[in-house]
Design a protein around this motif. Structure first.
Motif, short mmCIF file in Angstrom:
data_model
loop_
_atom_site.label_atom_id
_atom_site.label_comp_id
_atom_site.label_asym_id
_atom_site.label_seq_id
_atom_site.Cartn_x
_atom_site.Cartn_y
_atom_site.Cartn_z
N TYR A 30 0.84 -1.20 0.00
CA TYR A 30 0.00 0.00 0.00
C TYR A 30 0.88 1.26 0.00
CZ TYR A 30 -2.95 3.77 1.68
OH TYR A 30 -3.58 4.97 1.80
N GLU A 31 1.87 1.28 0.85
CA GLU A 31 2.73 2.47 0.95
C GLU A 31 3.47 2.72 -0.36
OE1 GLU A 31 4.94 1.58 4.51
OE2 GLU A 31 3.35 2.38 5.79
N ARG A 32 3.97 1.66 -1.02
CA ARG A 32 4.64 1.82 -2.32
C ARG A 32 3.68 2.36 -3.37
NH1 ARG A 32 6.53 -3.24 -1.01
NH2 ARG A 32 5.09 -4.19 -2.48
N GLU A 33 2.51 1.73 -3.46
CA GLU A 33 1.53 2.12 -4.49
C GLU A 33 0.97 3.52 -4.24
OE1 GLU A 33 0.91 0.67 -7.29
OE2 GLU A 33 1.98 -1.20 -6.93
N HIS A 34 0.74 3.84 -2.97
CA HIS A 34 0.22 5.17 -2.62
C HIS A 34 1.22 6.25 -3.01
CE1 HIS A 34 -2.08 8.17 -0.47
NE2 HIS A 34 -0.97 8.55 0.14
N ALA A 35 2.49 6.04 -2.72
CA ALA A 35 3.53 7.01 -3.08
C ALA A 35 3.62 7.16 -4.60
CB ALA A 35 4.88 6.58 -2.50
N ALA A 36 3.54 6.05 -5.32
CA ALA A 36 3.60 6.11 -6.79
C ALA A 36 2.40 6.87 -7.35
CB ALA A 36 3.64 4.69 -7.37
N LEU A 37 1.22 6.64 -6.79
CA LEU A 37 0.02 7.34 -7.26
C LEU A 37 0.13 8.85 -6.97
CD1 LEU A 37 -2.81 7.39 -8.48
CD2 LEU A 37 -3.71 6.82 -6.20
N GLU A 38 0.64 9.22 -5.82
CA GLU A 38 0.80 10.64 -5.49
C GLU A 38 1.78 11.31 -6.45
OE1 GLU A 38 -1.09 12.45 -3.35
OE2 GLU A 38 -2.20 10.57 -3.28
N ARG A 39 2.86 10.62 -6.82
CA ARG A 39 3.81 11.18 -7.79
C ARG A 39 3.14 11.35 -9.15
NH1 ARG A 39 7.16 7.49 -5.16
NH2 ARG A 39 6.95 5.99 -6.86
N GLU A 40 2.33 10.35 -9.53
CA GLU A 40 1.62 10.41 -10.81
C GLU A 40 0.62 11.57 -10.82
OE1 GLU A 40 -1.59 7.65 -13.10
OE2 GLU A 40 0.13 6.62 -12.22
N LYS A 41 -0.11 11.75 -9.72
CA LYS A 41 -1.07 12.86 -9.64
C LYS A 41 -0.37 14.21 -9.76
CE LYS A 41 -4.59 10.70 -6.69
NZ LYS A 41 -5.23 10.79 -5.36
N LEU A 59 -11.45 14.82 -11.07
CA LEU A 59 -11.85 13.42 -10.87
C LEU A 59 -10.63 12.55 -10.58
CD1 LEU A 59 -13.96 11.19 -10.79
CD2 LEU A 59 -13.67 10.93 -13.26
N ALA A 60 -9.58 12.75 -11.34
CA ALA A 60 -8.39 11.92 -11.16
C ALA A 60 -7.79 12.09 -9.76
CB ALA A 60 -7.35 12.25 -12.22
N MET A 61 -7.94 13.26 -9.18
CA MET A 61 -7.37 13.50 -7.86
C MET A 61 -8.08 12.69 -6.79
SD MET A 61 -4.80 15.34 -8.48
CE MET A 61 -4.20 16.09 -7.00
N ARG A 62 -9.30 12.23 -7.07
CA ARG A 62 -10.03 11.41 -6.10
C ARG A 62 -9.66 9.94 -6.19
NH1 ARG A 62 -15.11 13.97 -7.76
NH2 ARG A 62 -15.92 11.89 -8.04
N GLU A 63 -8.87 9.59 -7.18
CA GLU A 63 -8.42 8.20 -7.30
C GLU A 63 -7.51 7.89 -6.11
OE1 GLU A 63 -6.79 5.30 -10.79
OE2 GLU A 63 -6.10 7.36 -10.79
N GLU A 64 -7.63 6.67 -5.60
CA GLU A 64 -6.86 6.31 -4.41
C GLU A 64 -6.50 4.83 -4.43
OE1 GLU A 64 -9.51 7.29 -1.22
OE2 GLU A 64 -10.82 5.60 -1.62
N ILE A 65 -5.54 4.50 -3.59
CA ILE A 65 -5.18 3.10 -3.35
C ILE A 65 -6.03 2.64 -2.17
CG2 ILE A 65 -3.34 1.47 -2.81
CD1 ILE A 65 -3.01 2.95 -5.52
N GLN A 66 -6.68 1.51 -2.32
CA GLN A 66 -7.60 1.00 -1.30
C GLN A 66 -7.21 -0.41 -0.89
OE1 GLN A 66 -11.31 1.13 -3.39
NE2 GLN A 66 -11.28 3.34 -3.59
N ILE A 67 -7.55 -0.73 0.35
CA ILE A 67 -7.35 -2.09 0.86
C ILE A 67 -8.72 -2.66 1.23
CG2 ILE A 67 -6.31 -3.56 2.62
CD1 ILE A 67 -4.21 -1.32 3.02
N HIS A 68 -9.04 -3.82 0.67
CA HIS A 68 -10.25 -4.55 1.02
C HIS A 68 -9.82 -5.91 1.58
CE1 HIS A 68 -12.02 -1.41 -1.31
NE2 HIS A 68 -11.76 -1.96 -2.49
N SER A 69 -10.69 -6.54 2.34
CA SER A 69 -10.34 -7.88 2.82
C SER A 69 -11.50 -8.84 2.56
CB SER A 69 -10.01 -7.86 4.32
OG SER A 69 -11.17 -7.60 5.09
N PHE A 70 -11.13 -10.11 2.44
CA PHE A 70 -12.09 -11.19 2.25
C PHE A 70 -11.77 -12.29 3.24
CE2 PHE A 70 -13.32 -15.25 0.35
CZ PHE A 70 -14.68 -15.03 0.18
N GLU A 71 -12.75 -12.67 4.04
CA GLU A 71 -12.56 -13.73 5.04
C GLU A 71 -13.16 -15.01 4.46
OE1 GLU A 71 -12.80 -16.41 7.73
OE2 GLU A 71 -14.71 -15.37 7.80
N GLU A 72 -12.32 -16.03 4.27
CA GLU A 72 -12.70 -17.26 3.57
C GLU A 72 -13.91 -17.97 4.15
OE1 GLU A 72 -9.55 -20.07 3.24
OE2 GLU A 72 -8.49 -18.92 1.73
#
Length: 93
Positions: free
Chosen positions: A38-49, A63-76
């Motif tokens: 998440y931290e790697r992808e978030h930093a890359a997205l901020e540089r891209e923005k 609109l593009a500024m609202r794009e974000e890196i998100q974490i979801h979870s799934f419990e088997e």
């Protein structure tokens, strides 16, 4: 692993308002691995923005500024999904 069963964490790039075109960035079985990614992808997205803002200007980037890196979870075991776990409180666990 929870009391119920194994949890998988899904890292996506998308918008909070809709998920139809979310880009899956990875699936992780450990919270620590998820946070590191998440931290790697978030930093890359901020540089891209920042780069795109300079190129396209503020109005075109709203609109593009609202794009974000998100974490979801799934419990088997339960089949339960949890969304937007990337809040500051969760990231500090």
């Amino acid at each position: 692993m929870t009391e119920q069963g194994k949890v998988h964490y899904l890292l996506v790039r998308g918008y909070e308002e809709f998920h139809d075109e979310d880009e899956w960035l990875g699936i992780y079985s450990s919270w620590d691995d998820t946070i590191a990614a998440y931290e790697r992808e978030h930093a890359a997205l901020e540089r891209e923005k920042a780069r795109d803002l300079e190129t396209f200007g503020e109005r075109a980037m709203q609109l593009a500024m609202r794009e974000e890196i998100q974490i979801h979870s799934f419990e088997e075991t339960t089949g339960r999904w949890r969304y937007h776990l990337q809040s500051k409180e969760n990231l500090q666990k």
